[in-house]
Scaffold this active site. Sequence first.
Site, short mmCIF file in Angstrom:
data_model
loop_
_atom_site.label_atom_id
_atom_site.label_comp_id
_atom_site.label_asym_id
_atom_site.label_seq_id
_atom_site.Cartn_x
_atom_site.Cartn_y
_atom_site.Cartn_z
N CYS A 1 8.42 112.73 13.30
CA CYS A 1 7.37 112.30 12.37
C CYS A 1 6.39 113.43 12.10
O CYS A 1 6.77 114.47 11.57
CB CYS A 1 6.70 111.03 12.88
SG CYS A 1 5.74 110.16 11.62
N GLU B 1 12.94 106.62 18.41
CA GLU B 1 12.59 105.72 19.51
C GLU B 1 12.30 104.30 19.04
O GLU B 1 12.24 103.37 19.85
CB GLU B 1 11.41 106.28 20.30
CG GLU B 1 10.02 106.08 19.68
CD GLU B 1 9.70 107.05 18.54
OE1 GLU B 1 8.56 107.02 18.07
OE2 GLU B 1 10.59 107.83 18.14
N HIS C 1 11.43 107.65 13.16
CA HIS C 1 11.18 107.50 14.60
C HIS C 1 12.46 107.03 15.30
O HIS C 1 12.79 105.84 15.25
CB HIS C 1 10.07 106.47 14.84
CG HIS C 1 8.70 106.94 14.50
ND1 HIS C 1 7.87 107.55 15.41
CD2 HIS C 1 8.03 106.90 13.33
CE1 HIS C 1 6.73 107.87 14.82
NE2 HIS C 1 6.79 107.48 13.56
#
Length: 216
Positions: free
Chosen positions: A83, A196, A194
């Site tokens: 990001c 994650e 992202h």
Amino acid sequence: MGKIAVLDYGMGNLHSVASALDKVAPQAEVVLAQTPEQAEGAERLLVPGVGAIRDCMTGFVEAGFAPLLEDAIAAETPVLGICVGMQIMMRHSEENNGVDCLDIFPQPVKFFGKALPLAAMGERLKVPHMGWNSVRQTREHPLWAGIADNSRFYFVHSYYVPAEDNADLAGSTDYGVPLAAAVARENIFATQFHPEKSAETGLQLLKNFVSWNGRA
């Protein structure tokens, strides 16, 4: 697996990144490094980031991470940016009235702005861009291993790196304009999305990162 340093320069909650790394690499030592000394000996660096680019750049530089990152790149240490962690590696950002970034990649970071076209229902696309988008893999890379082309990843951002005329492009998507979902060069891979927060597909990308030797 060795030591993985997640650089903590005060921008964003890093625990979701660390937890995801713990899940895909339970034998690795995952460290939230607030100083270069805490990152010493790391076999991989992860550069996250959430928030305004000026604050991110200030925090990154004041923490002493700029020379750490430069040394890691020179040493061919695998590096993953996420990001704003990707955006600070660019040349310049339009955010905060213009901010010079690390200039690792030559591309600019642009604001979506009012120029976004109308969505299907006649309303303008909303900023920030928030949600799941399919990502086209524009070239082969070890971090795409086991991930189908056009897989969906989760995005949250108001600024973007253009996909057009981008020699470092590794993945692209569209939100009114074509944008870089991922860029790569030598031992650096960076994503606008992202991983994650991108369910099993994102975990696969992180799993690929922790086994990557830094060569495309």
